[in-house]
Design a protein around this motif. Sequence first.
Motif, PDB file in Angstrom:
ATOM      1  N   VAL A  10       0.842  -1.205   0.000  1.00  0.00           N
ATOM      2  CA  VAL A  10       0.000   0.000   0.000  1.00  0.00           C
ATOM      3  C   VAL A  10       0.871   1.247   0.000  1.00  0.00           C
ATOM      4  N   LEU A  11       1.918   1.247   0.834  1.00  0.00           N
ATOM      5  CA  LEU A  11       2.829   2.395   0.852  1.00  0.00           C
ATOM      6  C   LEU A  11       3.467   2.597  -0.517  1.00  0.00           C
ATOM      7  N   SER A  12       3.874   1.481  -1.135  1.00  0.00           N
ATOM      8  CA  SER A  12       4.500   1.566  -2.450  1.00  0.00           C
ATOM      9  C   SER A  12       3.526   2.120  -3.491  1.00  0.00           C
ATOM     10  N   ALA A  13       2.247   1.692  -3.417  1.00  0.00           N
ATOM     11  CA  ALA A  13       1.255   2.191  -4.376  1.00  0.00           C
ATOM     12  C   ALA A  13       1.044   3.693  -4.192  1.00  0.00           C
ATOM     13  N   LEU A  14       0.998   4.156  -2.938  1.00  0.00           N
ATOM     14  CA  LEU A  14       0.796   5.589  -2.698  1.00  0.00           C
ATOM     15  C   LEU A  14       1.986   6.393  -3.215  1.00  0.00           C
ATOM     16  N   LEU A  15       3.211   5.892  -2.951  1.00  0.00           N
ATOM     17  CA  LEU A  15       4.405   6.575  -3.463  1.00  0.00           C
ATOM     18  C   LEU A  15       4.373   6.636  -4.986  1.00  0.00           C
ATOM     19  N   PHE A  16       3.978   5.516  -5.605  1.00  0.00           N
ATOM     20  CA  PHE A  16       3.907   5.465  -7.062  1.00  0.00           C
ATOM     21  C   PHE A  16       2.889   6.476  -7.579  1.00  0.00           C
ATOM     22  N   ASN A  41      11.508   4.346  -7.066  1.00  0.00           N
ATOM     23  CA  ASN A  41      11.649   3.986  -5.656  1.00  0.00           C
ATOM     24  C   ASN A  41      10.489   3.142  -5.174  1.00  0.00           C
ATOM     25  N   ALA A  42       9.266   3.510  -5.600  1.00  0.00           N
ATOM     26  CA  ALA A  42       8.086   2.762  -5.161  1.00  0.00           C
ATOM     27  C   ALA A  42       8.178   1.320  -5.635  1.00  0.00           C
ATOM     28  N   VAL A  43       8.585   1.126  -6.904  1.00  0.00           N
ATOM     29  CA  VAL A  43       8.650  -0.236  -7.437  1.00  0.00           C
ATOM     30  C   VAL A  43       9.761  -1.022  -6.741  1.00  0.00           C
ATOM     31  N   ASN A  44      10.913  -0.375  -6.504  1.00  0.00           N
ATOM     32  CA  ASN A  44      11.997  -1.060  -5.790  1.00  0.00           C
ATOM     33  C   ASN A  44      11.534  -1.508  -4.415  1.00  0.00           C
ATOM     34  N   VAL A  48      11.590  -5.378  -2.973  1.00  0.00           N
ATOM     35  CA  VAL A  48      12.285  -5.815  -1.756  1.00  0.00           C
ATOM     36  C   VAL A  48      11.300  -6.429  -0.772  1.00  0.00           C
ATOM     37  N   ALA A  49      10.081  -5.869  -0.699  1.00  0.00           N
ATOM     38  CA  ALA A  49       9.079  -6.421   0.212  1.00  0.00           C
ATOM     39  C   ALA A  49       8.676  -7.828  -0.226  1.00  0.00           C
ATOM     40  N   PHE A  50       8.492  -8.039  -1.532  1.00  0.00           N
ATOM     41  CA  PHE A  50       8.180  -9.387  -2.025  1.00  0.00           C
ATOM     42  C   PHE A  50       9.300 -10.356  -1.667  1.00  0.00           C
TER      43      PHE A  50
ATOM     44  N   LEU B  13       8.742   5.436   9.392  1.00  0.00           N
ATOM     45  CA  LEU B  13       9.384   5.574   8.086  1.00  0.00           C
ATOM     46  C   LEU B  13       8.348   5.809   6.988  1.00  0.00           C
ATOM     47  N   ALA B  14       7.173   5.146   7.115  1.00  0.00           N
ATOM     48  CA  ALA B  14       6.140   5.339   6.104  1.00  0.00           C
ATOM     49  C   ALA B  14       5.662   6.782   6.088  1.00  0.00           C
ATOM     50  N   VAL B  15       5.446   7.352   7.285  1.00  0.00           N
ATOM     51  CA  VAL B  15       4.972   8.742   7.350  1.00  0.00           C
ATOM     52  C   VAL B  15       6.027   9.676   6.775  1.00  0.00           C
ATOM     53  N   VAL B  16       7.308   9.465   7.152  1.00  0.00           N
ATOM     54  CA  VAL B  16       8.369  10.338   6.646  1.00  0.00           C
ATOM     55  C   VAL B  16       8.460  10.240   5.123  1.00  0.00           C
TER      56      VAL B  16
END
Lengths: 104, 163
Positions: A10-16, A41-44, A48-50, B13-16
Amino acid sequence: MSVGLEHFLVLSALLFGVGLFMALAKRNIVGILMGIELMFNAVNLSLVAFARFLEAAERLSGQVFVVFSITVAAAEAAVALALAVAIYRRRESVDVDRINLLRW
Amino acid sequence: MEDVGSVVAFWALAVVTLGAALVTALVRDLVRAVVALVVSFLGVAGLFVLLSADFLGVAQALIYAGAIPVLIVFAIVLTPRAARDNAETGMRWPALVLAGALAGLVIAVAVATDWGDGAREGFRETASAIGEALLNRYVLPFEVASVLLLAAMLGAIVLVRED
């Protein structure tokens, strides 16, 4: 409470999403580039999470992919910023709305 | 990741990371946007370490938070008349809708999918294993990547050379 793969995805999707918005909507070429770097960065992060959370024959493959992704992103940044400087020299502008030489 | 330390570290870290990314997108001045971008990249480096990717965390801090912002700042100061404006074009709202829809779709899929129990051990240390993999199984992509870097370097030099 624990942190699992979904949290990172979810964090990666939001960054993307933020990166995609910047790449699509920014007026300045450098801003567009920054959006592209955010998407990288989001995809990387999701790769790494996978690698951390999923079972696989070679679990480290995800991290090796990220090594290559960082390499390609560095090459891309160097060429793209050189392009921005070259365009500026010729057109005195890095505003994508005014770089419309190929428009019919 | 059940322990309190990991959970707290993840949320911090997520918030930052996300906050700095939003600042990058919204701040008016391009140089400030680069500073926020560095903070976001460092947050991602911290997340890599949290995911027990120690080598990638260091590489991320060196390359993304170190080298690429230098390149970006160079590009900004070499294009002085193009005011350091970080404004959007007229496509702001369609882009916002598209980016939001894509992020929502990915989130929906990520939440709906069954990823298994996720109770895997983290890696102990990865640098030597990544080095082994790069020189055994991935040796061809490794060599191709070096050629790509050389080509990109030559291309960048040719593009900005003064005739």
